[in-house]
Design a protein around this motif. Sequence first.
Motif, PDB file in Angstrom:
ATOM      1  N   THR A  25       0.862  -1.184   0.000  1.00 14.45           N
ATOM      2  CA  THR A  25       0.000   0.000   0.000  1.00 14.45           C
ATOM      3  C   THR A  25       0.894   1.228   0.000  1.00 14.45           C
ATOM      4  O   THR A  25       2.099   1.134   0.281  1.00 14.45           O
ATOM      5  CB  THR A  25      -0.913   0.048   1.240  1.00 14.45           C
ATOM      6  N   ARG A  26       0.318   2.365  -0.276  1.00 12.82           N
ATOM      7  CA  ARG A  26       1.073   3.618  -0.263  1.00 12.82           C
ATOM      8  C   ARG A  26       1.712   3.889   1.108  1.00 12.82           C
ATOM      9  O   ARG A  26       2.743   4.517   1.198  1.00 12.82           O
ATOM     10  CB  ARG A  26       0.162   4.772  -0.667  1.00 12.82           C
ATOM     11  N   GLU A  27       1.093   3.365   2.144  1.00 11.78           N
ATOM     12  CA  GLU A  27       1.599   3.571   3.503  1.00 11.78           C
ATOM     13  C   GLU A  27       2.912   2.823   3.752  1.00 11.78           C
ATOM     14  O   GLU A  27       3.563   3.024   4.779  1.00 11.78           O
ATOM     15  CB  GLU A  27       0.558   3.160   4.545  1.00 11.78           C
ATOM     16  N   ASP A  28       3.322   1.988   2.827  1.00 16.35           N
ATOM     17  CA  ASP A  28       4.561   1.217   2.970  1.00 16.35           C
ATOM     18  C   ASP A  28       5.787   1.944   2.418  1.00 16.35           C
ATOM     19  O   ASP A  28       6.885   1.377   2.390  1.00 16.35           O
ATOM     20  CB  ASP A  28       4.433  -0.132   2.251  1.00 16.35           C
ATOM     21  N   GLN A  30       7.870   4.223   3.508  1.00 11.86           N
ATOM     22  CA  GLN A  30       9.045   4.277   4.379  1.00 11.86           C
ATOM     23  C   GLN A  30       9.730   2.918   4.441  1.00 11.86           C
ATOM     24  O   GLN A  30      10.958   2.824   4.358  1.00 11.86           O
ATOM     25  CB  GLN A  30       8.662   4.739   5.793  1.00 11.86           C
TER      26      GLN A  30
END
Length: 178
Positions: A25-28, A30
């Motif tokens: 997901t985009r949240e990954d 980092q």
Amino acid sequence: MHTRMRISKMSIITETTRLVIREFTREDAQAVYDFNAPEAVNRYTGDVGCCNSLEDALSIIENIWLTEYAQFGFGRWAVVLKETGKVIGFCGFKHEPRLMGVDIGYRFHPDYWGQGIATEANLACFAYARTNMALVEVFGEVVTENIDSIKVIKKLGMEFVKQYQQDGYNIAQYKVLL
């Protein structure tokens, strides 16, 4: 103290005793930056300099992996340690026109090398593919100097096909029938 990350059941591909394999997901972003940052990680991949910032990591997620999920129904997947909820690398399949087929690939932060994680994750991907995907064969390509990756390829049951040169590297091609 570690907190467990909540993972949507919809994005989980498969699990092992130690790992959750799921869509990125985009949240990954980092995590993608973190596992690509060490120089040793990309030494044999041809991807040196492709992920030098969070923006690069987000671009890889959006423009490669999410695009491949939408187009092919699969791609490289996030490998998450169940114990911590941390994304430590990727594994999974890639549609590779150059091979006229599908390639298996994996990449992990060096802190997780030598623990059998690459073998465990990719064997789980093969098991998933046998049940859920219409793949007949899968290729794996590795730079011949990358001895540890060749060991993983062989543990996956892949057999040597040929060796060739590309971009100054000697590359060994392997394949497995599913």
